[in-house]
Each structure stands twice: as C-alpha cells, then as structure tokens.
Scaffold this motif. Structure first.
Motif, PDB file in Angstrom:
ATOM      1  N   GLN A  21      -9.400   2.834   0.037  1.00  0.00           N
ATOM      2  CA  GLN A  21      -8.567   3.189   1.190  1.00  0.00           C
ATOM      3  C   GLN A  21      -8.131   1.925   1.930  1.00  0.00           C
ATOM      4  O   GLN A  21      -6.958   1.753   2.265  1.00  0.00           O
ATOM      5  CB  GLN A  21      -9.346   4.078   2.158  1.00  0.00           C
ATOM      6  N   ASN A  22      -9.084   1.044   2.196  1.00  0.00           N
ATOM      7  CA  ASN A  22      -8.787  -0.143   2.995  1.00  0.00           C
ATOM      8  C   ASN A  22      -7.863  -1.110   2.262  1.00  0.00           C
ATOM      9  O   ASN A  22      -6.961  -1.688   2.865  1.00  0.00           O
ATOM     10  CB  ASN A  22     -10.083  -0.843   3.396  1.00  0.00           C
ATOM     11  N   SER A  23      -8.075  -1.282   0.951  1.00  0.00           N
ATOM     12  CA  SER A  23      -7.201  -2.200   0.216  1.00  0.00           C
ATOM     13  C   SER A  23      -5.802  -1.613   0.058  1.00  0.00           C
ATOM     14  O   SER A  23      -4.815  -2.351   0.058  1.00  0.00           O
ATOM     15  CB  SER A  23      -7.810  -2.571  -1.142  1.00  0.00           C
ATOM     16  N   THR A  24      -5.685  -0.293  -0.054  1.00  0.00           N
ATOM     17  CA  THR A  24      -4.371   0.334  -0.115  1.00  0.00           C
ATOM     18  C   THR A  24      -3.640   0.171   1.211  1.00  0.00           C
ATOM     19  O   THR A  24      -2.438  -0.127   1.247  1.00  0.00           O
ATOM     20  CB  THR A  24      -4.498   1.825  -0.482  1.00  0.00           C
ATOM     21  N   LEU A  25      -4.361   0.338   2.314  1.00  0.00           N
ATOM     22  CA  LEU A  25      -3.765   0.116   3.626  1.00  0.00           C
ATOM     23  C   LEU A  25      -3.307  -1.336   3.760  1.00  0.00           C
ATOM     24  O   LEU A  25      -2.192  -1.605   4.209  1.00  0.00           O
ATOM     25  CB  LEU A  25      -4.776   0.459   4.727  1.00  0.00           C
ATOM     26  N   ALA A  26      -4.138  -2.266   3.308  1.00  0.00           N
ATOM     27  CA  ALA A  26      -3.784  -3.694   3.390  1.00  0.00           C
ATOM     28  C   ALA A  26      -2.556  -4.008   2.555  1.00  0.00           C
ATOM     29  O   ALA A  26      -1.690  -4.786   2.976  1.00  0.00           O
ATOM     30  CB  ALA A  26      -4.965  -4.551   2.934  1.00  0.00           C
ATOM     31  N   ARG A  27      -2.456  -3.409   1.387  1.00  0.00           N
ATOM     32  CA  ARG A  27      -1.309  -3.630   0.503  1.00  0.00           C
ATOM     33  C   ARG A  27      -0.027  -3.075   1.120  1.00  0.00           C
ATOM     34  O   ARG A  27       1.056  -3.624   0.929  1.00  0.00           O
ATOM     35  CB  ARG A  27      -1.578  -2.982  -0.854  1.00  0.00           C
ATOM     36  N   GLY A  28      -0.132  -2.008   1.889  1.00  0.00           N
ATOM     37  CA  GLY A  28       1.040  -1.391   2.490  1.00  0.00           C
ATOM     38  C   GLY A  28       1.519  -2.064   3.767  1.00  0.00           C
ATOM     39  O   GLY A  28       2.613  -1.782   4.237  1.00  0.00           O
ATOM     40  N   LEU A  29       0.725  -2.957   4.326  1.00  0.00           N
ATOM     41  CA  LEU A  29       1.109  -3.640   5.561  1.00  0.00           C
ATOM     42  C   LEU A  29       1.553  -5.064   5.248  1.00  0.00           C
ATOM     43  O   LEU A  29       1.154  -5.647   4.246  1.00  0.00           O
ATOM     44  CB  LEU A  29      -0.079  -3.663   6.535  1.00  0.00           C
ATOM     45  N   SER A  30       2.363  -5.643   6.115  1.00  0.00           N
ATOM     46  CA  SER A  30       2.862  -7.001   5.861  1.00  0.00           C
ATOM     47  C   SER A  30       1.756  -8.045   5.973  1.00  0.00           C
ATOM     48  O   SER A  30       1.818  -9.080   5.311  1.00  0.00           O
ATOM     49  CB  SER A  30       4.014  -7.333   6.807  1.00  0.00           C
ATOM     50  N   PRO A  32      -2.359  -8.281   5.519  1.00  0.00           N
ATOM     51  CA  PRO A  32      -3.511  -7.486   5.088  1.00  0.00           C
ATOM     52  C   PRO A  32      -4.663  -7.435   6.087  1.00  0.00           C
ATOM     53  O   PRO A  32      -5.363  -6.437   6.151  1.00  0.00           O
ATOM     54  CB  PRO A  32      -3.946  -8.149   3.780  1.00  0.00           C
ATOM     55  N   LEU A  33      -4.850  -8.460   6.885  1.00  0.00           N
ATOM     56  CA  LEU A  33      -5.955  -8.420   7.834  1.00  0.00           C
ATOM     57  C   LEU A  33      -5.707  -7.428   8.972  1.00  0.00           C
ATOM     58  O   LEU A  33      -6.650  -7.013   9.648  1.00  0.00           O
ATOM     59  CB  LEU A  33      -6.252  -9.814   8.381  1.00  0.00           C
ATOM     60  N   THR A  34      -4.460  -7.016   9.150  1.00  0.00           N
ATOM     61  CA  THR A  34      -4.172  -5.955  10.115  1.00  0.00           C
ATOM     62  C   THR A  34      -4.910  -4.687   9.704  1.00  0.00           C
ATOM     63  O   THR A  34      -5.382  -3.932  10.561  1.00  0.00           O
ATOM     64  CB  THR A  34      -2.655  -5.704  10.204  1.00  0.00           C
ATOM     65  N   ALA A  35      -5.017  -4.456   8.413  1.00  0.00           N
ATOM     66  CA  ALA A  35      -5.770  -3.295   7.920  1.00  0.00           C
ATOM     67  C   ALA A  35      -7.226  -3.377   8.371  1.00  0.00           C
ATOM     68  O   ALA A  35      -7.822  -2.365   8.758  1.00  0.00           O
ATOM     69  CB  ALA A  35      -5.689  -3.212   6.399  1.00  0.00           C
ATOM     70  N   GLY A  36      -7.790  -4.568   8.330  1.00  0.00           N
ATOM     71  CA  GLY A  36      -9.172  -4.734   8.801  1.00  0.00           C
ATOM     72  C   GLY A  36      -9.317  -4.384  10.267  1.00  0.00           C
ATOM     73  O   GLY A  36     -10.298  -3.767  10.679  1.00  0.00           O
ATOM     74  N   LEU A  37      -8.323  -4.754  11.063  1.00  0.00           N
ATOM     75  CA  LEU A  37      -8.347  -4.417  12.479  1.00  0.00           C
ATOM     76  C   LEU A  37      -8.239  -2.907  12.683  1.00  0.00           C
ATOM     77  O   LEU A  37      -8.959  -2.326  13.495  1.00  0.00           O
ATOM     78  CB  LEU A  37      -7.211  -5.135  13.205  1.00  0.00           C
ATOM     79  N   VAL A  38      -7.363  -2.259  11.912  1.00  0.00           N
ATOM     80  CA  VAL A  38      -7.236  -0.801  11.988  1.00  0.00           C
ATOM     81  C   VAL A  38      -8.566  -0.135  11.619  1.00  0.00           C
ATOM     82  O   VAL A  38      -9.012   0.801  12.286  1.00  0.00           O
ATOM     83  CB  VAL A  38      -6.092  -0.301  11.073  1.00  0.00           C
ATOM     84  N   VAL A  39      -9.217  -0.631  10.586  1.00  0.00           N
ATOM     85  CA  VAL A  39     -10.511  -0.085  10.163  1.00  0.00           C
ATOM     86  C   VAL A  39     -11.550  -0.273  11.265  1.00  0.00           C
ATOM     87  O   VAL A  39     -12.320   0.636  11.576  1.00  0.00           O
ATOM     88  CB  VAL A  39     -10.974  -0.745   8.839  1.00  0.00           C
ATOM     89  N   GLY A  40     -11.574  -1.456  11.865  1.00  0.00           N
ATOM     90  CA  GLY A  40     -12.530  -1.725  12.939  1.00  0.00           C
ATOM     91  C   GLY A  40     -12.316  -0.824  14.141  1.00  0.00           C
ATOM     92  O   GLY A  40     -13.283  -0.307  14.727  1.00  0.00           O
ATOM     93  N   ILE A  41     -11.059  -0.597  14.500  1.00  0.00           N
ATOM     94  CA  ILE A  41     -10.760   0.300  15.618  1.00  0.00           C
ATOM     95  C   ILE A  41     -11.189   1.726  15.270  1.00  0.00           C
ATOM     96  O   ILE A  41     -11.797   2.422  16.091  1.00  0.00           O
ATOM     97  CB  ILE A  41      -9.263   0.234  15.987  1.00  0.00           C
TER      98      ILE A  41
END
Length: 147
Positions: A21-30, A32-41
């Motif tokens: 899930q997290n790597s797919t989110l990272a791949r879809g965003l410009s 990838p570390l933004t995905a980590g922030l979304v996961v943390g929130i």
C-alpha cells in the motif's frame, strides 16, 4: 489470553499488506516521502481515535516523562524508518523478500534483546532452540529472496 495471539496475527497480516500500500502510494505521488508523511498522519490519527474511544490517552506529567529512559522516546523514529523503507524499497525487492528480511531481522534481533533483557524486555535466554529457529528463518528468507 489466547485471543491476543489472534490480534498479533492480524497485525502480522497488516504488516505484510502495508508495504505494498505504502509503496503504491509513493509511486503515485510526485515525491515518495510524502507517502511516508501520509502514513504517519494516518497512524497518528488511528492511535488518537483508539485512545479517545478507550479513554486510555492522557499526556504524561513532567515527572512521568522524566522517569522514562531517553531511548524509549525514539520508537516513532524507528517506525518512521520502517515506513521510509517501505515507500522507497519494498516495491523493488518484492513483498516476500521485503517482509521476509524485515521479520527475520526482527526475530534475530529479538533473540538478542530477550537474551540480554535490553530495551525493556524481560530476560529470556538465547537457548540453542531459539538460535536454531533464528538460523532457520535466515535460511528461509534466503530461499524466498533468491527464488
């Protein structure tokens, strides 16, 4: 008490699903570390909601906070490192190898933590059988990663 093992099994299943899930989110965003922030929130909100729903959430007093060892405050940093690894690396190595390495490293480390009673765990000797189990996990992850 046995139901707790079921909860841990469900957490293990989630642990296997989350890197994808997290790597797919990272791949879809410009970025990838933004995905980590979304996961943390998302993780923070989940803990907040569970804490409020169960009434098991309260800020510690200064004296309580001062009694906690310094290293105990760094769990979130380690969790953030796991999420960063998920968003940057999991897709490239694959689910089996990623989770196999993650879990095997955790089990081998836990044998040491248990043996010495480090980071708040009760001491449990690293018996020959526990070490053998860790070695079998290492062998297993080699097979999962290699084939």
């Amino acid at each position: 008490m046995w139901y707790l093992y079921g909860v841990v099994l469900l957490a293990g299943i989630a642990n296997a699903i989350q890197p994808g899930q997290n790597s797919t989110l990272a791949r879809g965003l410009s970025q990838p570390l933004t995905a980590g922030l979304v996961v943390g929130i998302g993780a923070g909100l989940t803990v907040l909601i569970a804490g409020l729903a169960t009434r098991r959430l309260a800020w510690p007093s200064m004296s309580e906070a001062a009694q906690v060892p310094w290293w105990a405050w760094l769990g979130g940093v380690l969790g953030g490192g796991v999420v960063i690894t998920q968003v940057l690396i999991a897709r490239q190595v694959g689910a089996g190898a990623f989770l196999g390495l993650l879990v095997t490293a955790g089990v081998v480390t836990s044998i040491l933590l248990d043996h010495y009673g480090w980071v708040g765990f009760e001491a449990h000797p690293a018996t020959l059988w526990r070490i053998f189990g860790g070695v079998l996990m290492i062998i297993g992850v080699v097979f999962v990663a290699a084939f």
